[in-house]
Design a protein around this motif. Sequence first.
Motif, PDB file in Angstrom:
ATOM      1  N   VAL A  96      37.372 -30.268  23.438  1.00  0.00           N
ATOM      2  CA  VAL A  96      37.977 -29.413  22.417  1.00  0.00           C
ATOM      3  C   VAL A  96      37.206 -29.536  21.116  1.00  0.00           C
ATOM      4  CG1 VAL A  96      40.277 -29.530  23.450  1.00  0.00           C
ATOM      5  CG2 VAL A  96      39.623 -31.216  21.714  1.00  0.00           C
ATOM      6  N   ASP A  97      37.433 -28.577  20.246  1.00  0.00           N
ATOM      7  CA  ASP A  97      36.770 -28.552  18.943  1.00  0.00           C
ATOM      8  C   ASP A  97      37.822 -28.547  17.846  1.00  0.00           C
ATOM      9  OD1 ASP A  97      34.184 -27.862  17.304  1.00  0.00           O
ATOM     10  OD2 ASP A  97      35.771 -26.533  16.579  1.00  0.00           O
ATOM     11  N   LEU A  98      37.619 -29.407  16.877  1.00  0.00           N
ATOM     12  CA  LEU A  98      38.453 -29.414  15.682  1.00  0.00           C
ATOM     13  C   LEU A  98      37.537 -29.562  14.479  1.00  0.00           C
ATOM     14  CD1 LEU A  98      41.122 -29.435  14.178  1.00  0.00           C
ATOM     15  CD2 LEU A  98      41.236 -31.887  14.531  1.00  0.00           C
ATOM     16  N   GLY A  99      37.275 -28.465  13.830  1.00  0.00           N
ATOM     17  CA  GLY A  99      36.435 -28.502  12.637  1.00  0.00           C
ATOM     18  C   GLY A  99      35.031 -29.005  12.897  1.00  0.00           C
ATOM     19  N   GLY A 100      34.475 -28.681  14.043  1.00  0.00           N
ATOM     20  CA  GLY A 100      33.129 -29.106  14.374  1.00  0.00           C
ATOM     21  C   GLY A 100      33.040 -30.428  15.117  1.00  0.00           C
ATOM     22  N   VAL A 101      34.144 -31.133  15.226  1.00  0.00           N
ATOM     23  CA  VAL A 101      34.173 -32.376  15.988  1.00  0.00           C
ATOM     24  C   VAL A 101      34.612 -32.057  17.409  1.00  0.00           C
ATOM     25  CG1 VAL A 101      35.272 -34.643  16.206  1.00  0.00           C
ATOM     26  CG2 VAL A 101      34.733 -33.731  13.946  1.00  0.00           C
ATOM     27  N   ARG A 102      33.809 -32.493  18.370  1.00  0.00           N
ATOM     28  CA  ARG A 102      34.150 -32.264  19.781  1.00  0.00           C
ATOM     29  C   ARG A 102      34.628 -33.565  20.394  1.00  0.00           C
ATOM     30  NH1 ARG A 102      31.432 -27.649  22.808  1.00  0.00           N
ATOM     31  NH2 ARG A 102      31.289 -26.095  21.175  1.00  0.00           N
ATOM     32  N   LYS A 103      35.692 -33.440  21.201  1.00  0.00           N
ATOM     33  CA  LYS A 103      36.313 -34.626  21.770  1.00  0.00           C
ATOM     34  C   LYS A 103      36.828 -34.297  23.160  1.00  0.00           C
ATOM     35  CE  LYS A 103      40.185 -37.737  20.800  1.00  0.00           C
ATOM     36  NZ  LYS A 103      39.533 -38.938  21.222  1.00  0.00           N
ATOM     37  N   GLU A 104      36.741 -35.272  24.058  1.00  0.00           N
ATOM     38  CA  GLU A 104      37.317 -35.105  25.386  1.00  0.00           C
ATOM     39  C   GLU A 104      38.789 -35.489  25.330  1.00  0.00           C
ATOM     40  OE1 GLU A 104      35.870 -35.965  29.815  1.00  0.00           O
ATOM     41  OE2 GLU A 104      36.283 -37.806  28.688  1.00  0.00           O
ATOM     42  N   ILE A 105      39.633 -34.631  25.899  1.00  0.00           N
ATOM     43  CA  ILE A 105      41.072 -34.886  25.905  1.00  0.00           C
ATOM     44  C   ILE A 105      41.619 -34.711  27.320  1.00  0.00           C
ATOM     45  CG2 ILE A 105      41.286 -34.086  23.530  1.00  0.00           C
ATOM     46  CD1 ILE A 105      42.773 -31.591  24.792  1.00  0.00           C
TER      47      ILE A 105
END
Length: 77
Positions: free
Chosen positions: A20-29
């Motif tokens: 996912v993307d939140l303000g340019g930060v990508r993270k596995e969820i």
Amino acid sequence: MCLALPVKVMELGPYETAIVDLGGVRKEISLALLDDVQVGDYVILHVGYALSKLDPEEAEKTLALFAEIDATELAAT
């Protein structure tokens, strides 16, 4: 206090995961708590788990408010 954030699903991964993307930060969820999530959907994220899907219009409004708060905080420093 708990904080849950709207995030946009960018990629679907194996084993009920997504990037996912939140303000340019990508993270596995984890998507283990939801069914039928697709790339482009917005979900509510809390401690690494997608809790629910979110209407795209509502997600954009919420993200715009977060951006406004961030800009206000930066201006105050």
